[in-house]
Scaffold this active site. Structure first.
Site, PDB file in Angstrom:
ATOM      1  CD  GLU A 115      -2.987  -1.235   2.204  1.00  0.00           C
ATOM      2  OE1 GLU A 115      -4.300  -0.625   2.172  1.00  0.00           O
ATOM      3  OE2 GLU A 115      -2.393  -1.471   3.381  1.00  0.00           O
ATOM      4  CB  CYS A 171       2.786   7.715   3.258  1.00  0.00           C
ATOM      5  SG  CYS A 171       3.466   6.185   4.723  1.00  0.00           S
ATOM      6  CB  CYS A 223       6.439  -5.531   9.099  1.00  0.00           C
ATOM      7  SG  CYS A 223       8.031  -4.859   9.565  1.00  0.00           S
ATOM      8  CB  CYS A 274       5.538  -2.629  16.305  1.00  0.00           C
ATOM      9  SG  CYS A 274       7.315  -2.482  15.655  1.00  0.00           S
ATOM     10  CB  CYS A 284       2.664  -2.280  14.186  1.00  0.00           C
ATOM     11  SG  CYS A 284       2.399  -1.916  11.937  1.00  0.00           S
ATOM     12  CB  SER A 323       9.948   5.695   9.602  1.00  0.00           C
ATOM     13  OG  SER A 323       9.506   5.742  10.996  1.00  0.00           O
ATOM     14  CB  CYS A 347       0.526   5.815  11.813  1.00  0.00           C
ATOM     15  SG  CYS A 347       0.937   7.561  11.411  1.00  0.00           S
TER      16      CYS A 347
END
Ligand code: SAH
Ligand code: SF4
Length: 397
Positions: free
Chosen positions: A119, A132, A139, A143, A146, A226, A370
């Site tokens: 995305e 973004c 990933c 975390c 997330c 980031s 986010c």
């Protein structure tokens, strides 16, 4: 306080196999540097003395004019255009979803040649427009807060697949040829799906294309990477790319941070903060951004705020803080801190002379805020699978 599962060891995402598996990786010229394009041209018989000029022309068509096929390249002979089209392509991946939020945020879900998806989100503001960009499918770093971290399927995106996200956004924003003034897409943040420092080579190559002055020509000052804190790769990011750095800090003691971010077991706070203090190019004019997610009762006390200030000062880091109210997603186990507490936290940090704005969640209605990114069709596939399994059981029973 909530009890959370103990952290698991992060694993490095497997490297992409070459050739197959990626976005028509063997055919696309997108994501290649000039030397690689030149090689491809030689392979199809472009005479040596023309190679440099042709490479330059193709580059400009792709990245200044946004060409999607060779047909439009009017300064290249018909014959060569046909040969190019026979062997190569410069098109886009499949766009399976393009959503626009009530607040103007846009989200595209792209599907690459092997069926994997990523995305991209565009966030317009008064004076800027930020894209973004994702660096991985899913990933590996789980975390706890997330959504992307819950996606099982993970692989690195190729340079082509990263650059494609920028091209698709500019197609839709009508930004070809690259405007001199009044651009809509002015900034890029590597804050989409994935950990960019676990895919640094590909991210670097993609950003070098985006920064190239004969194309999209975005300044490194307008690009921010980031990271959740992959300490050994941080210096390279400053030295080899020179982009701005943002750190997903999210907690000020190792116990809390390890609990919500398993990578902290590998690279604890002291090492992370030292690497920030040493980041090449950081200065008062170019501060490191510390992202801090506001999780109710976990990391949002006045004490946490004071400790944050103490740490940043102790390590003498030119810092600014970005407070991100937690964005919930289906099945998430946290709550967003109360507005009053977010304000108190922000005031404490501000009071010490460090800027600490609260980031307004954008595009929540299209799950573009986010931490909300996770490929929709993976979710659909999963529910389809469950349905099929259930059907199978019913038939068997
Ligand atoms: N993997 C990199 C890049 C992703 S950036 C990193 O973690 O830094 C995405 C940012 O959104 C990170 O700061 C991340 O911690 C934050 N985030 C993740 N989940 C979130 C959520 N549910 N609500 C708000 N922010 C979240
Ligand atoms: Fe990965 Fe970043 Fe999400 Fe953590 S916050 S799981 S590192 S994308």
């Amino acid at each position: 306080m909530q009890t959370l599962p103990l952290g698991t060891e992060p694993v490095v995402a497997p490297r992409m196999p070459t050739a197959d598996g990626a976005f028509a990786q063997n055919r696309t010229l997108v994501g290649l540097d000039r030397a690689e394009i030149a090689e491809r041209l030689k392979t199809i018989g472009v005479p040596e003395k023309q190679v440099k000029m042709r490479t330059q022309q193709i580059w400009s068509w792709m990245y200044h004019y946004g060409a999607k096929d060779f047909d439009v390249m009017t300064n290249i002979s018909k014959d060569l255009r046909a040969r190019l089209a026979e062997h190569y392509e410069i098109g886009r991946p499949e766009i399976i979803e393009a959503l626009i939020s009530r607040d103007g945020t846009r989200k595209w879900l792209l599907r690459y040649a092997d069926g994997n998806e990523a995305e991209t989100v565009f966030i317009p503001d008064d004076d800027r427009g930020t894209l973004c960009v994702s660096s991985q499918v899913g990933c590996t770093l789980t975390c706890r807060f997330c959504h992307t971290g819950t996606q099982r399927l993970v692989r690195n995106l190729t340079p082509a697949e990263i650059v494609m996200q920028v091209l698709v956004a500019r197609d839709d924003l009508g930004e070809w040829p690259t405007p001199h003034d009044g651009r809509r897409l002015t900034n890029i943040v590597l804050m989409g799906m994935g950990e960019p420092l676990y895919n640094f080579e590909n991210v670097k190559k993609a950003m070098q294309i985006v920064m190239d002055e004969q194309g999209i020509s975005l300044s490194k000052r307008r690009i921010t990477l980031s990271t959740s804190g992959v300490v050994p790769e941080m210096a390279r990011c400053g030295q080899e790319l020179g982009v701005n750095l943002a750190i997903s800090l999210h907690a000020v003691d190792n116990e809390t941070r390890s609990r919500i971010m398993p990578i902290n077991n590998k690279y604890p706070l002291e090492e992370l903060l030292q690497a920030c203090a040493d980041y090449p190019g950081a200065s008062n004019a170019r501060r490191i951004t510390f992202e801090y997610i506001m999780l109710k009762g976990i990391n949002d006390s006045d004490d946490d705020a004071r400790k944050l200030v103490r740490l940043l000062k102790q390590y003498k880091i030119p810092a600014k803080v970005n407070l991100i109210p937690f964005n919930p997603w289906p099945g998430s186990n946290f709550e967003r801190s109360d507005d009053r507490q977010i304000k108190r936290f922000s005031d404490i940090v501000f009071g010490s002379g460090i800027s600490a704005p609260v980031r307004t969640p954008r595009g929540e209605d299209i799950l573009a805020a986010c931490g909300q990114l996770k490929s929709e069709s993976e979710k659909k596939r999963k529910s389809e699978r469950l349905r099929e399994e259930r059907l199978g059981q019913e038939q068997a029973g």
